[in-house]
Design an enzyme around this catalytic site. Structure first.
Site, PDB file in Angstrom:
ATOM      1  N   TYR A  55       0.780  -1.248   0.000  1.00 38.27           N
ATOM      2  CA  TYR A  55       0.000   0.000   0.000  1.00 38.27           C
ATOM      3  C   TYR A  55       0.804   1.287   0.000  1.00 38.27           C
ATOM      4  CZ  TYR A  55      -4.298  -2.533   0.267  1.00 38.27           C
ATOM      5  OH  TYR A  55      -5.352  -3.353  -0.057  1.00 38.27           O
ATOM      6  N   GLY A  82       2.949   4.112  -1.444  1.00 40.69           N
ATOM      7  CA  GLY A  82       3.160   4.563  -2.816  1.00 40.69           C
ATOM      8  C   GLY A  82       1.830   4.602  -3.534  1.00 40.69           C
ATOM      9  N   HIS A  90      -3.829   5.490   5.408  1.00 42.89           N
ATOM     10  CA  HIS A  90      -3.597   6.779   4.739  1.00 42.89           C
ATOM     11  C   HIS A  90      -4.341   6.822   3.403  1.00 42.89           C
ATOM     12  CE1 HIS A  90      -0.984   9.792   2.564  1.00 42.89           C
ATOM     13  NE2 HIS A  90      -1.243  10.449   3.678  1.00 42.89           N
ATOM     14  N   ASP A 112      -1.985  13.050   6.643  1.00 44.56           N
ATOM     15  CA  ASP A 112      -0.530  12.920   6.602  1.00 44.56           C
ATOM     16  C   ASP A 112       0.060  12.820   8.007  1.00 44.56           C
ATOM     17  OD1 ASP A 112      -0.817  13.115   3.861  1.00 44.56           O
ATOM     18  OD2 ASP A 112       0.208  15.049   3.677  1.00 44.56           O
TER      19      ASP A 112
END
Length: 122
Positions: free
Chosen positions: A27, A29, A47, A89
């Protein structure tokens, strides 16, 4: 934006996003499929889900504000999109820090073709 996320990751973990997180597991990238391989990969899965809930936001280029004080990231004021992107983030960068001790170099540059298990739902 991606540069800010990279800076956040470096501040939290001491590692650069590229190469340590950009192509990690199933996951981290671009994209993602299968089941997360470990805690770090799960950070990326969460994320991705967080970004997926944002509507009409440009997650790669929207610039947000944040500060780092006494080891804690705090997202600043901005548009709704900027604040939400920053939170996605921030949570991921802190997750990477929590999972540093189980980071597995074997999952760097991991091939998507190895991610064949049924994908989880967000």
């Amino acid at each position: 934006n991606l540069l800010q996320f990279n800076k956040m990751i470096k501040e939290e973990t001491g590692k650069n996003a590229i190469p340590f997180y950009a192509f990690y597991g199933c996951y981290c990238g671009g994209g993602g499929q299968g089941k997360p391989k470990d805690g770090t990969d799960r950070c990326c899965f969460v994320h991705d889900c967080c970004y997926g809930r944002l509507v009409n936001c440009n997650t790669k280029s929207d610039i947000y504000s944040y500060s780092l004080k006494e080891g804690y990231i705090t997202c600043g004021k901005g548009t709704n999109c900027e604040e939400q992107i920053c939170e996605c983030d921030r949570v991921a960068a802190e997750c990477f820090r929590r999972n540093l001790d189980t980071y597995n170099n074997g999952y760097m540059f991991y091939r998507d073709s190895k991610c064949t298990e049924t994908s989880e739902e967000c």
